[in-house]
Scaffold this active site. Sequence first.
Site, PDB file in Angstrom:
ATOM      1  N   ARG A 109       0.866  -1.180   0.000  1.00 53.53           N
ATOM      2  CA  ARG A 109       0.000   0.000   0.000  1.00 53.53           C
ATOM      3  C   ARG A 109       0.903   1.230   0.000  1.00 53.53           C
ATOM      4  O   ARG A 109       1.695   1.429   0.933  1.00 53.53           O
ATOM      5  CB  ARG A 109      -0.896   0.006   1.242  1.00 53.53           C
ATOM      6  CG  ARG A 109      -1.822   1.230   1.335  1.00 53.53           C
ATOM      7  CD  ARG A 109      -2.634   1.146   2.611  1.00 53.53           C
ATOM      8  NE  ARG A 109      -3.457   2.327   2.816  1.00 53.53           N
ATOM      9  CZ  ARG A 109      -4.711   2.476   2.394  1.00 53.53           C
ATOM     10  NH1 ARG A 109      -5.290   1.499   1.720  1.00 53.53           N
ATOM     11  NH2 ARG A 109      -5.394   3.572   2.638  1.00 53.53           N
ATOM     12  N   HIS A 136      -7.027   0.910  -6.873  1.00 50.42           N
ATOM     13  CA  HIS A 136      -7.404   0.344  -5.567  1.00 50.42           C
ATOM     14  C   HIS A 136      -8.293  -0.876  -5.821  1.00 50.42           C
ATOM     15  O   HIS A 136      -9.481  -0.875  -5.508  1.00 50.42           O
ATOM     16  CB  HIS A 136      -8.133   1.403  -4.739  1.00 50.42           C
ATOM     17  CG  HIS A 136      -8.151   1.133  -3.274  1.00 50.42           C
ATOM     18  ND1 HIS A 136      -7.639  -0.020  -2.710  1.00 50.42           N
ATOM     19  CD2 HIS A 136      -8.655   1.864  -2.224  1.00 50.42           C
ATOM     20  CE1 HIS A 136      -7.796   0.015  -1.405  1.00 50.42           C
ATOM     21  NE2 HIS A 136      -8.401   1.147  -1.082  1.00 50.42           N
ATOM     22  N   GLN A 139     -10.553  -2.593  -3.038  1.00 51.02           N
ATOM     23  CA  GLN A 139     -11.709  -1.782  -2.681  1.00 51.02           C
ATOM     24  C   GLN A 139     -12.844  -1.995  -3.680  1.00 51.02           C
ATOM     25  O   GLN A 139     -14.006  -2.156  -3.299  1.00 51.02           O
ATOM     26  CB  GLN A 139     -11.335  -0.305  -2.638  1.00 51.02           C
ATOM     27  CG  GLN A 139     -12.492   0.629  -2.291  1.00 51.02           C
ATOM     28  CD  GLN A 139     -12.977   0.445  -0.875  1.00 51.02           C
ATOM     29  OE1 GLN A 139     -12.211   0.548   0.069  1.00 51.02           O
ATOM     30  NE2 GLN A 139     -14.266   0.157  -0.724  1.00 51.02           N
ATOM     31  N   ASP A 231     -16.039   9.887  -2.230  1.00 53.76           N
ATOM     32  CA  ASP A 231     -14.769   9.703  -1.533  1.00 53.76           C
ATOM     33  C   ASP A 231     -14.329  11.076  -1.023  1.00 53.76           C
ATOM     34  O   ASP A 231     -14.893  12.108  -1.424  1.00 53.76           O
ATOM     35  CB  ASP A 231     -13.737   9.115  -2.508  1.00 53.76           C
ATOM     36  CG  ASP A 231     -12.476   8.619  -1.829  1.00 53.76           C
ATOM     37  OD1 ASP A 231     -12.388   8.672  -0.588  1.00 53.76           O
ATOM     38  OD2 ASP A 231     -11.548   8.180  -2.547  1.00 53.76           O
ATOM     39  N   CYS A 272     -15.741   4.659   0.526  1.00 54.53           N
ATOM     40  CA  CYS A 272     -14.618   3.761   0.817  1.00 54.53           C
ATOM     41  C   CYS A 272     -13.981   4.040   2.181  1.00 54.53           C
ATOM     42  O   CYS A 272     -13.204   3.210   2.672  1.00 54.53           O
ATOM     43  CB  CYS A 272     -13.575   3.825  -0.292  1.00 54.53           C
ATOM     44  SG  CYS A 272     -13.021   5.484  -0.680  1.00 54.53           S
ATOM     45  N   ARG A 300     -14.402  -5.611   2.695  1.00 54.04           N
ATOM     46  CA  ARG A 300     -12.975  -5.563   2.386  1.00 54.04           C
ATOM     47  C   ARG A 300     -12.292  -6.846   2.860  1.00 54.04           C
ATOM     48  O   ARG A 300     -11.424  -7.396   2.175  1.00 54.04           O
ATOM     49  CB  ARG A 300     -12.310  -4.349   3.071  1.00 54.04           C
ATOM     50  CG  ARG A 300     -12.766  -2.985   2.595  1.00 54.04           C
ATOM     51  CD  ARG A 300     -12.408  -2.718   1.148  1.00 54.04           C
ATOM     52  NE  ARG A 300     -11.017  -2.994   0.852  1.00 54.04           N
ATOM     53  CZ  ARG A 300      -9.986  -2.224   1.202  1.00 54.04           C
ATOM     54  NH1 ARG A 300     -10.184  -1.109   1.883  1.00 54.04           N
ATOM     55  NH2 ARG A 300      -8.759  -2.551   0.861  1.00 54.04           N
TER      56      ARG A 300
END
Length: 319
Positions: A109, A136, A139, A231, A272, A300
Site C-alpha cells: 500500500r 485500488h 476496494q 470519496d 470507501c 474488504r
Amino acid sequence: MKRPELKGRSLLNLKNWTPEEIRFLLQLAAKEKQAAHSGEVRQRFAGKTLALIFEKRSTRTRCAFETAFGEEGGHPVFLSTDDIQLGGKESLEDTARVLGRMFSAIGFRGFRQQTVEVLSGKSGIPVYNALTDAYHPTQALADILTVQEEFGRAEGKTLCFLGDGRNNVVHSLLIICAKLGVHCTVIAPESLRPHPDFLAETAVWAQQSGAKITITGDPAAVRHADAIYTDVWASMGEEAQKAERVRLLSPYQVNDSLLARTENSACIFLHCLPAVKNEEVTESVFEGPSSRVWEQAENRKHTIKAILLATLLDLDVYC
C-alpha cells in the site's frame, strides 16, 4: 462454482483479470463471508507468511489483510517504511528478491504503481495492490460485492460516483464495472475527470459486457441510480490542494437533496472511508437508512480473503 486457475497470480490492478475470474473472486468472497458469520474456523494458511508493506496509513486495508490471513493460521508481518529499506539504502529490486525468499506473498500500500509492479516482477511470489495512487482493486471488489448483496446482482445496475473523478477508487470502479456489465457514471468537474486514454481502455470492456460508462459534470445524472458513491475530496498526499478541492467539489456533495434526485427509494450510499462528514457527504446521509458503508467496510475482509485463498492455495483441496 467454476474454478479458474489463479494460484500464483498477483493482483496489481483488475485490467488483466477476466470477467469470469473477477466473478469467481466475488462468489468465493460471498461464500467466505457466510462461513465467517456461521462461526466456521479453518486454518488454511497455516505455515504461510504475508509481508504487508505500507507507505500509507490504513484502518480497513491493514485490518482486512491481517485478520483474513491471521484467522486462517497464517502469519502477517507489518512493515512500514520505518521498518525496512524500501528503495533507500537498498534498492527496491533487492528488497523484493529478499522478501520473495522469506514470504509466501506480499501486500503493498503506497504511492507509485511502479513500486507494486517491481515487487511482483522481482519477488517471484504473489503481490497484491492494497492501494496505489493509480488503482485500488481490493476496494472495488468489496464495492461490487456490496451492490450484489443489496440487489441480488450487480450487472445492469447503475453506480454513480461524485467527486474527484480521476483518483484510484474511480479507476478501479470503472474497470470492474466495465468488465462486469455494471453501468457507471462519474460526475465530476472537468479538471477532475478520468484521462481520455484510460476511458478508451474501459470502453472496450464496456462494449463487450454491455456496461454504459458516462462521464459528466451534471449532478442530475444521478437520476435512477441504484448506488451513489463518493470519496474524500483530497486524497492522501494532496492535503495542500484541500481548499481548491472544496471550491471545485462542493456542488457534488452527497446530501438528502441529491439522494432524492435519484427518484429511487432503494438507492444505497457507498463510501470507501474514512469520510469527512458534512464535506463530501452529509451526516444525515452517512448515518441514514440508505447507507451501506459498514457492510462495504466489512466486505474488504471477505474479498481480500478470497484473493488470498485463490492465489495461494489449491482450491480443489482447501475449499
